[in-house]
Design a protein around this motif. Structure first.
Motif, mmCIF file in Angstrom:
data_model
loop_
_atom_site.group_PDB
_atom_site.id
_atom_site.type_symbol
_atom_site.label_atom_id
_atom_site.label_comp_id
_atom_site.label_asym_id
_atom_site.label_seq_id
_atom_site.Cartn_x
_atom_site.Cartn_y
_atom_site.Cartn_z
ATOM 1 N N GLN A 141 -44.126 3.913 21.977
ATOM 2 C CA GLN A 141 -45.023 3.833 20.810
ATOM 3 C C GLN A 141 -44.532 2.851 19.751
ATOM 4 O O GLN A 141 -44.646 3.096 18.551
ATOM 5 C CB GLN A 141 -45.205 5.232 20.198
ATOM 6 C CG GLN A 141 -45.616 6.313 21.181
ATOM 7 C CD GLN A 141 -46.995 6.091 21.787
ATOM 8 O OE1 GLN A 141 -47.770 5.281 21.308
ATOM 9 N NE2 GLN A 141 -47.293 6.821 22.846
ATOM 10 N N GLY A 142 -43.967 1.712 20.196
ATOM 11 C CA GLY A 142 -43.598 0.646 19.282
ATOM 12 C C GLY A 142 -42.323 0.861 18.489
ATOM 13 O O GLY A 142 -42.043 0.101 17.555
ATOM 14 N N GLN A 143 -41.531 1.849 18.836
ATOM 15 C CA GLN A 143 -40.309 2.120 18.083
ATOM 16 C C GLN A 143 -39.262 1.039 18.352
ATOM 17 O O GLN A 143 -39.070 0.599 19.484
ATOM 18 C CB GLN A 143 -39.766 3.508 18.465
ATOM 19 C CG GLN A 143 -40.758 4.617 18.127
ATOM 20 C CD GLN A 143 -40.226 5.990 18.433
ATOM 21 O OE1 GLN A 143 -39.349 6.484 17.737
ATOM 22 N NE2 GLN A 143 -40.738 6.608 19.485
ATOM 23 N N GLU A 144 -38.568 0.633 17.291
ATOM 24 C CA GLU A 144 -37.684 -0.527 17.343
ATOM 25 C C GLU A 144 -36.452 -0.316 18.209
ATOM 26 O O GLU A 144 -35.808 -1.276 18.612
ATOM 27 C CB GLU A 144 -37.249 -0.917 15.924
ATOM 28 C CG GLU A 144 -38.351 -1.560 15.096
ATOM 29 C CD GLU A 144 -38.856 -2.857 15.725
ATOM 30 O OE1 GLU A 144 -38.021 -3.655 16.203
ATOM 31 O OE2 GLU A 144 -40.078 -3.060 15.745
ATOM 32 N N PRO A 202 -40.417 12.373 23.338
ATOM 33 C CA PRO A 202 -41.490 12.757 24.252
ATOM 34 C C PRO A 202 -42.773 11.970 23.989
ATOM 35 O O PRO A 202 -43.770 12.159 24.697
ATOM 36 C CB PRO A 202 -41.689 14.241 23.943
ATOM 37 C CG PRO A 202 -41.371 14.340 22.477
ATOM 38 C CD PRO A 202 -40.287 13.330 22.214
ATOM 39 N N ALA A 203 -42.746 11.109 22.976
ATOM 40 C CA ALA A 203 -43.940 10.333 22.601
ATOM 41 C C ALA A 203 -43.992 9.059 23.439
ATOM 42 O O ALA A 203 -43.573 7.990 23.012
ATOM 43 C CB ALA A 203 -43.902 9.997 21.106
ATOM 44 N N ALA A 224 -38.751 9.938 27.384
ATOM 45 C CA ALA A 224 -37.968 8.703 27.468
ATOM 46 C C ALA A 224 -36.640 8.885 26.743
ATOM 47 O O ALA A 224 -36.593 9.484 25.666
ATOM 48 C CB ALA A 224 -38.738 7.530 26.849
ATOM 49 N N ILE A 225 -35.572 8.382 27.338
ATOM 50 C CA ILE A 225 -34.251 8.398 26.702
ATOM 51 C C ILE A 225 -33.611 7.027 26.900
ATOM 52 O O ILE A 225 -33.660 6.461 27.989
ATOM 53 C CB ILE A 225 -33.354 9.525 27.272
ATOM 54 C CG1 ILE A 225 -31.956 9.468 26.657
ATOM 55 C CG2 ILE A 225 -33.267 9.463 28.787
ATOM 56 C CD1 ILE A 225 -31.092 10.673 26.993
ATOM 57 N N ARG A 226 -33.087 6.474 25.827
ATOM 58 C CA ARG A 226 -32.465 5.157 25.873
ATOM 59 C C ARG A 226 -30.981 5.305 25.554
ATOM 60 O O ARG A 226 -30.587 5.964 24.589
ATOM 61 C CB ARG A 226 -33.141 4.227 24.877
ATOM 62 C CG ARG A 226 -32.628 2.802 24.906
ATOM 63 C CD ARG A 226 -33.640 1.843 24.304
ATOM 64 N NE ARG A 226 -33.061 0.573 23.955
ATOM 65 C CZ ARG A 226 -32.750 -0.390 24.817
ATOM 66 N NH1 ARG A 226 -32.976 -0.200 26.095
ATOM 67 N NH2 ARG A 226 -32.223 -1.528 24.413
ATOM 68 N N LEU A 227 -30.141 4.672 26.384
ATOM 69 C CA LEU A 227 -28.694 4.772 26.255
ATOM 70 C C LEU A 227 -28.113 3.377 26.084
ATOM 71 O O LEU A 227 -28.378 2.476 26.904
ATOM 72 C CB LEU A 227 -28.094 5.460 27.473
ATOM 73 C CG LEU A 227 -28.609 6.888 27.709
ATOM 74 C CD1 LEU A 227 -29.454 6.926 28.982
ATOM 75 C CD2 LEU A 227 -27.485 7.888 27.793
ATOM 76 N N VAL A 228 -27.301 3.187 25.038
ATOM 77 C CA VAL A 228 -26.766 1.861 24.703
ATOM 78 C C VAL A 228 -25.352 2.004 24.167
ATOM 79 O O VAL A 228 -24.911 3.096 23.793
ATOM 80 C CB VAL A 228 -27.641 1.162 23.629
ATOM 81 C CG1 VAL A 228 -29.102 1.128 24.036
ATOM 82 C CG2 VAL A 228 -27.480 1.848 22.269
#
Length: 231
Positions: A141-144, A202-203, A224-228
């Motif tokens: 949803q466009g999150q940076e 969850p969005a 969705a989960i992002r790992l950095v």
């Protein structure tokens, strides 16, 4: 997509839940409560999560829920992705009604691409659809925090197996919402063990995720989960 509905059921939605338009999650929770009270499912230990807490992890660090606001510029070692994939395969072997997709950006030895994980039989299939950070940003949803080098994991329900496991679609969907959160938590703990920070939501924009991973109709992305490495 199958959703629970309060209409035509004997569930009474409390006024506060109805006021804030929370009917759907309330119905999910009540249906799960009824399902568990009837003893339809045996207790499961969820070893893929429990192992993270008993095999040398620093518990204080593990529960710190470290998030990130910026991303490091250096690449992620391939060994980090290998560890996350092992964690995912371990989880999916137990949560057979779920599936996972992985998007890699800046991982040593790996193309910047989207991959679909299958665990029966075990396979990792590369998608030929666009999977750059712009696509990932649209999915969340466009999150940076989609930008920069990192690994994005998309978790979802496979209706073909979910209905076989839980029979009722509402129960299958509600259970999947809980189970993707548990798998996401296991990934968070695994990532922290390797120095990664994470954010999750969850969005998700289901249509974009489906197109990127080339999903069939019986699969829906839920989480969705992002790992950095944090900058």
């Amino acid at each position: 997509m199958v959703y629970a509905s309060r209409y035509g059921s004997d569930l009474s939605v409390p006024e506060t839940w109805e006021k804030h338009n929370w009917e759907r999650p309330y119905v999910f929770l009540k249906k799960l409560e009824i399902d568990y009270s009837q003893g339809r499912h045996d207790f499961q230990s969820h070893r893929y999560l429990l192992d993270k807490l008993v095999s040398g992890y620093n518990l204080k660090h593990a529960i710190s829920r470290r998030s990130f606001t910026s991303v490091a510029e250096h690449e992620l070692p391939a060994s980090v992705l290998d560890a996350l994939l092992r964690c995912l395969y371990q989880a999916l072997a137990q949560e057979t009604h779920l599936f996972a997709g992985v998007v890699t950006h800046g991982v040593q030895g790996w193309a910047d691409a989207a991959w679909l994980l299958d665990h029966t039989p075990r396979a990792l299939k590369r998608s030929d659809r666009a999977s750059d950070t712009e696509v990932v940003a649209k999915i969340i949803q466009g999150q940076e925090w989609a930008r920069g080098k990192g690994i994005t994991v998309l978790l979802g329900i496979n209706w073909q197996f979910a209905i076989d496991a839980f029979v009722e679609p509402d129960i299958a969907y509600a259970r999947a919402l809980l189970d993707v959160g548990r798998v996401g938590h296991a990934l968070l703990l695994e990532g922290q063990h390797h120095g990664l920070a994470s954010r999750m939501t969850p969005a998700v924009h289901e249509e974009t995720a489906s197109q990127m991973l080339r999903l069939s109709e019986e699969r829906d992305v839920l989480y969705a989960i992002r790992l950095v490495f944090p900058g």
